[in-house]
Design a protein around this motif. Structure first.
Motif, PDB file in Angstrom:
ATOM      1  N   GLN A 137      30.520  54.141  99.432  1.00  0.00           N
ATOM      2  CA  GLN A 137      31.887  53.366  99.510  1.00  0.00           C
ATOM      3  C   GLN A 137      32.646  52.943  98.493  1.00  0.00           C
ATOM      4  N   THR A 138      31.946  52.503  97.208  1.00  0.00           N
ATOM      5  CA  THR A 138      32.563  51.946  96.030  1.00  0.00           C
ATOM      6  C   THR A 138      33.633  52.939  95.479  1.00  0.00           C
ATOM      7  N   PHE A 139      33.140  54.227  95.663  1.00  0.00           N
ATOM      8  CA  PHE A 139      34.174  55.240  95.096  1.00  0.00           C
ATOM      9  C   PHE A 139      35.308  55.330  95.982  1.00  0.00           C
ATOM     10  N   ALA A 140      35.395  55.047  97.303  1.00  0.00           N
ATOM     11  CA  ALA A 140      36.639  54.953  98.081  1.00  0.00           C
ATOM     12  C   ALA A 140      37.215  53.543  97.725  1.00  0.00           C
ATOM     13  N   VAL A 141      36.689  52.456  97.329  1.00  0.00           N
ATOM     14  CA  VAL A 141      37.391  51.253  97.028  1.00  0.00           C
ATOM     15  C   VAL A 141      37.950  51.350  95.704  1.00  0.00           C
ATOM     16  N   LEU A 142      37.379  52.147  94.549  1.00  0.00           N
ATOM     17  CA  LEU A 142      37.943  52.231  93.272  1.00  0.00           C
ATOM     18  C   LEU A 142      39.149  53.074  93.584  1.00  0.00           C
ATOM     19  N   CYS A 143      39.367  54.222  94.376  1.00  0.00           N
ATOM     20  CA  CYS A 143      40.381  55.254  94.420  1.00  0.00           C
ATOM     21  C   CYS A 143      41.680  54.553  95.339  1.00  0.00           C
ATOM     22  N   SER A 144      41.163  53.724  96.309  1.00  0.00           N
ATOM     23  CA  SER A 144      42.090  52.896  96.941  1.00  0.00           C
ATOM     24  C   SER A 144      43.312  52.143  96.096  1.00  0.00           C
ATOM     25  N   GLY A 145      42.677  51.582  95.093  1.00  0.00           N
ATOM     26  CA  GLY A 145      44.046  50.964  94.199  1.00  0.00           C
ATOM     27  C   GLY A 145      44.658  52.178  93.341  1.00  0.00           C
ATOM     28  N   ILE A 147      38.468  50.910  85.266  1.00  0.00           N
ATOM     29  CA  ILE A 147      37.631  50.903  86.623  1.00  0.00           C
ATOM     30  C   ILE A 147      36.192  50.208  86.382  1.00  0.00           C
ATOM     31  N   GLY A 148      35.637  50.423  85.115  1.00  0.00           N
ATOM     32  CA  GLY A 148      34.515  50.028  84.565  1.00  0.00           C
ATOM     33  C   GLY A 148      34.588  48.735  84.632  1.00  0.00           C
ATOM     34  N   ILE A 149      35.591  47.732  84.399  1.00  0.00           N
ATOM     35  CA  ILE A 149      35.881  46.211  84.608  1.00  0.00           C
ATOM     36  C   ILE A 149      35.814  46.155  85.909  1.00  0.00           C
ATOM     37  N   ALA A 150      36.675  46.874  86.552  1.00  0.00           N
ATOM     38  CA  ALA A 150      36.467  46.216  88.153  1.00  0.00           C
ATOM     39  C   ALA A 150      35.214  46.502  88.820  1.00  0.00           C
ATOM     40  N   ASN A 151      34.606  47.418  88.466  1.00  0.00           N
ATOM     41  CA  ASN A 151      33.320  47.666  88.993  1.00  0.00           C
ATOM     42  C   ASN A 151      32.183  46.899  88.743  1.00  0.00           C
ATOM     43  N   PHE A 152      32.001  46.510  87.446  1.00  0.00           N
ATOM     44  CA  PHE A 152      30.845  45.852  86.826  1.00  0.00           C
ATOM     45  C   PHE A 152      31.211  44.174  86.854  1.00  0.00           C
ATOM     46  N   PRO A 171      19.619  48.730  89.695  1.00  0.00           N
ATOM     47  CA  PRO A 171      19.391  50.016  90.161  1.00  0.00           C
ATOM     48  C   PRO A 171      20.728  51.051  90.541  1.00  0.00           C
ATOM     49  N   PHE A 172      21.657  50.208  90.409  1.00  0.00           N
ATOM     50  CA  PHE A 172      22.990  50.951  90.854  1.00  0.00           C
ATOM     51  C   PHE A 172      23.856  51.342  89.655  1.00  0.00           C
ATOM     52  N   ILE A 173      23.330  50.940  88.445  1.00  0.00           N
ATOM     53  CA  ILE A 173      24.053  51.439  87.199  1.00  0.00           C
ATOM     54  C   ILE A 173      24.267  52.810  87.157  1.00  0.00           C
ATOM     55  N   ALA A 174      23.377  53.787  87.209  1.00  0.00           N
ATOM     56  CA  ALA A 174      23.707  55.083  87.044  1.00  0.00           C
ATOM     57  C   ALA A 174      24.510  55.600  88.038  1.00  0.00           C
ATOM     58  N   GLY A 175      24.320  55.404  89.345  1.00  0.00           N
ATOM     59  CA  GLY A 175      25.254  55.897  90.355  1.00  0.00           C
ATOM     60  C   GLY A 175      26.648  55.399  90.221  1.00  0.00           C
ATOM     61  N   ASP A 176      26.932  54.019  89.666  1.00  0.00           N
ATOM     62  CA  ASP A 176      28.133  53.415  89.376  1.00  0.00           C
ATOM     63  C   ASP A 176      28.825  54.105  88.357  1.00  0.00           C
TER      64      ASP A 176
END
Length: 201
Positions: free
Chosen positions: A56-64, A138-143, A178-183
């Motif tokens: 779902q995080t991918f959709a979150v990032l694309c929404s903006g 996006i990296g700043i937003a995610n991490f 555990p989520f870094i690679a996928g993120d």
């Protein structure tokens, strides 16, 4: 389609989204909420943490990227509100206030903040829509904007419901590492979306 037509079409589509009526933007926000809910069903549970890997995080990032700060942010608010009240579309077809206030509470809040931030940068700085610059944004937003409230919420949940105060190492192992690679894959994917679909002027 030659390259000039591609650039022209890309710009026209972006401007049409930006200039759409309020009703159309509300509909697009709802559609993005639906996409977030659908992608939340791609779940990989981890045995040592209550926080699963989801798409779902991918959709979150694309929404903006697509909807801007106001309506991208709204799409995530709709996702959360509808997930609490009507549609069980949180991870693993779950829903309700109890799930929202659970171990992933802080991540839900981070979704709203991250979407707003990406949308703000996308709207205000056209040159930031390049692959490399948007990957940084996006990296700043995610991490930062997702994980800081996410980890804080996880620590609070553990203290209140489990009676356990997590060490920094345990907290990072449960909610970040555990989520870094996928993120990174999601960040690069969203930056690629920006490069392909968003005008640079």
């Amino acid at each position: 389609m030659n390259i000039d037509n591609y650039y022209s079409t890309r710009k026209n589509v972006f401007e049409r989204i930006q200039d759409a009526s309020t009703a159309t933007k509300l509909l697009m926000s709802f559609m993005m909420a639906c996409i977030t809910g659908i992608m939340a069903q791609i779940v990989i549970p981890l045995p040592w943490t209550p926080v699963p890997i989801t798409a779902q995080t991918f959709a979150v990032l694309c929404s903006g990227l697509f909807l801007g700060k106001k309506y991208g942010c709204l799409s995530q608010i709709l996702y959360i509100v509808l997930g609490i009240t009507v549609i069980p579309w949180f991870g693993g077809m779950t829903g309700g206030l109890e799930v929202f206030l659970g171990s992933t509470f802080g991540f839900f809040i981070g979704f709203i903040i991250a979407s707003y931030f990406i949308g703000y940068i996308t709207e205000k700085y056209a040159k930031a829509r390049s692959f490399s610059r948007m990957a940084i944004v996006i990296g700043i937003a995610n991490f930062a904007l997702i994980y800081i409230p996410g980890l804080a919420g996880l620590a609070l949940w553990s203290a209140i419901t489990q009676g356990a105060t997590l060490s920094v190492v345990d907290l990072l192992m449960m909610g970040l590492i555990p989520f870094i690679a996928g993120d990174i894959v999601k960040i690069l994917g969203a930056a690629s979306v920006s490069k392909v679909f968003l005008p640079k002027d």
